[in-house]
Design a protein around this motif. Structure first.
Motif, PDB file in Angstrom:
ATOM      1  N   GLU A  34       0.829  -1.212   0.000  1.00 53.72           N
ATOM      2  CA  GLU A  34       0.000   0.000   0.000  1.00 53.72           C
ATOM      3  C   GLU A  34       0.863   1.262   0.000  1.00 53.72           C
ATOM      4  N   ARG A  36       3.939   1.571  -1.260  1.00 53.23           N
ATOM      5  CA  ARG A  36       4.505   1.730  -2.609  1.00 53.23           C
ATOM      6  C   ARG A  36       3.469   2.283  -3.580  1.00 53.23           C
ATOM      7  N   ARG A  37       2.245   1.799  -3.477  1.00 54.80           N
ATOM      8  CA  ARG A  37       1.166   2.291  -4.334  1.00 54.80           C
ATOM      9  C   ARG A  37       0.915   3.779  -4.068  1.00 54.80           C
ATOM     10  N   PHE A  38       0.886   4.164  -2.798  1.00 52.38           N
ATOM     11  CA  PHE A  38       0.655   5.563  -2.431  1.00 52.38           C
ATOM     12  C   PHE A  38       1.753   6.459  -2.995  1.00 52.38           C
ATOM     13  N   ARG A  40       3.758   5.897  -5.495  1.00 54.32           N
ATOM     14  CA  ARG A  40       3.693   5.919  -6.957  1.00 54.32           C
ATOM     15  C   ARG A  40       2.555   6.827  -7.446  1.00 54.32           C
ATOM     16  N   GLU A  41       1.397   6.737  -6.817  1.00 53.92           N
ATOM     17  CA  GLU A  41       0.235   7.507  -7.284  1.00 53.92           C
ATOM     18  C   GLU A  41       0.303   8.969  -6.867  1.00 53.92           C
ATOM     19  N   LYS A  42       0.707   9.246  -5.640  1.00 52.74           N
ATOM     20  CA  LYS A  42       0.687  10.619  -5.111  1.00 52.74           C
ATOM     21  C   LYS A  42       1.992  11.368  -5.345  1.00 52.74           C
ATOM     22  N   GLN A  43       3.043  10.662  -5.726  1.00 55.76           N
ATOM     23  CA  GLN A  43       4.360  11.262  -5.976  1.00 55.76           C
ATOM     24  C   GLN A  43       4.908  11.977  -4.729  1.00 55.76           C
ATOM     25  N   TYR A  51      -4.709   9.001   6.623  1.00 62.52           N
ATOM     26  CA  TYR A  51      -4.961   8.513   5.270  1.00 62.52           C
ATOM     27  C   TYR A  51      -5.368   7.040   5.264  1.00 62.52           C
ATOM     28  N   ASN A  53      -6.785   4.063   2.173  1.00 61.80           N
ATOM     29  CA  ASN A  53      -6.981   3.827   0.754  1.00 61.80           C
ATOM     30  C   ASN A  53      -8.489   3.749   0.488  1.00 61.80           C
ATOM     31  N   ASP A  55     -10.047   2.753  -2.057  1.00 64.89           N
ATOM     32  CA  ASP A  55     -10.442   1.576  -2.829  1.00 64.89           C
ATOM     33  C   ASP A  55     -10.693   0.353  -1.944  1.00 64.89           C
TER      34      ASP A  55
END
Length: 159
Positions: A34, A36-38, A40-43, A51, A53, A55
Motif C-alpha cells: 500500500e 509503494r502504491r501511495f 507511486r500515485e501521489k508522488q 490517510y 486507501n 479503494d
C-alpha cells in the motif's frame, strides 16, 4: 507450527487453506504494498496519519505511524527498515540530532546532553514547573555565577 510440532505436510495443508504462518509478516507486506502504491500515485512519501486507501479501506496512515514509532523505539528490524526506505518512506533521525546542535568539545557536549535530558524529562510537566526548571538551569550555569569553563557554551545552548 512455529514450534515445529506439526509435520511439514500438515503445515502445507494449513497454508493451502489460507491460514497464515506469520500474521505480522503478512500485515507488514500488505502495508508495504500500500505504501509503494501511495508513493507511486501521489508522488510523495509524506503519508497523512489519517490517510486510508479509498479503494480497499486500508489504514495506511496508521501503518506508517506504527512503523515510525517502532523505528524511534529501536523495535523495527533491519529488514523492515530497509524495505521501508526502499519504498521511499523517510524516517526522522533521533530527536536530539534534529533539534539540538551539541558543542564539539566532549566535556561541553556531555553537559549539554545532560541538560537536554533534564529538560526532556519535564516535557509533560506543568508550564510553571518547566519554567522553574529552566530558570534554575540558567542560574546554575550562567557565566557570571558558574566557575565552569563551559558555562558560556552551556548558556548558548540554553539560549
Amino acid at each position: 507450527w512455529t514450534t515445529g510440532q506439526l509435520s511439514p505436510e500438515k503445515v502445507q495443508r494449513l497454508l493451502a487453506m489460507g491460514i497464515v504462518e506469520d500474521k505480522h509478516a503478512e500485515d507488514f507486506a500488505r502495508g508495504l504494498v500500500e505504501l509503494r502504491r501511495f508513493v507511486r500515485e501521489k508522488q510523495t512519501n509524506e503519508v497523512p496519519f489519517t490517510y486510508y486507501n479509498p479503494d480497499n479501506g486500508y489504514q495506511l496512515g496508521s501503518f506508517v505511524v506504527a512503523q515510525k514509532k517502532k523505528q524511534l523505539r529501536g523495535k523495527l528490524s533491519k529488514e523492515h527498515y530497509k524495505a521501508l526506505q526502499e519504498a521511499f518512506l523517510s524516517f526522522r533521525q533521533t530527536v536530539s540530532a534534529v533539534f539540538f546542535k551539541h558543542p564539539e568539545d566532549p566535556e561541553a557536549a556531555e553537559l549539554t546532553r545532560s541538560i537536554e535530558a533534564l529538560l526532556r524529562s519535564t516535557r509533560y510537566a506543568l508550564q510553571a514547573e518547566r519554567r522553574r526548571q529552566f530558570r534554575k538551569l540558567v542560574l546554575t550555569h550562567h557565566p557570571d555565577v558558574s566557575k565552569d569553563p563551559n558555562a558560556d557554551t552551556t548558556m548558548r545552548f540554553l539560549g
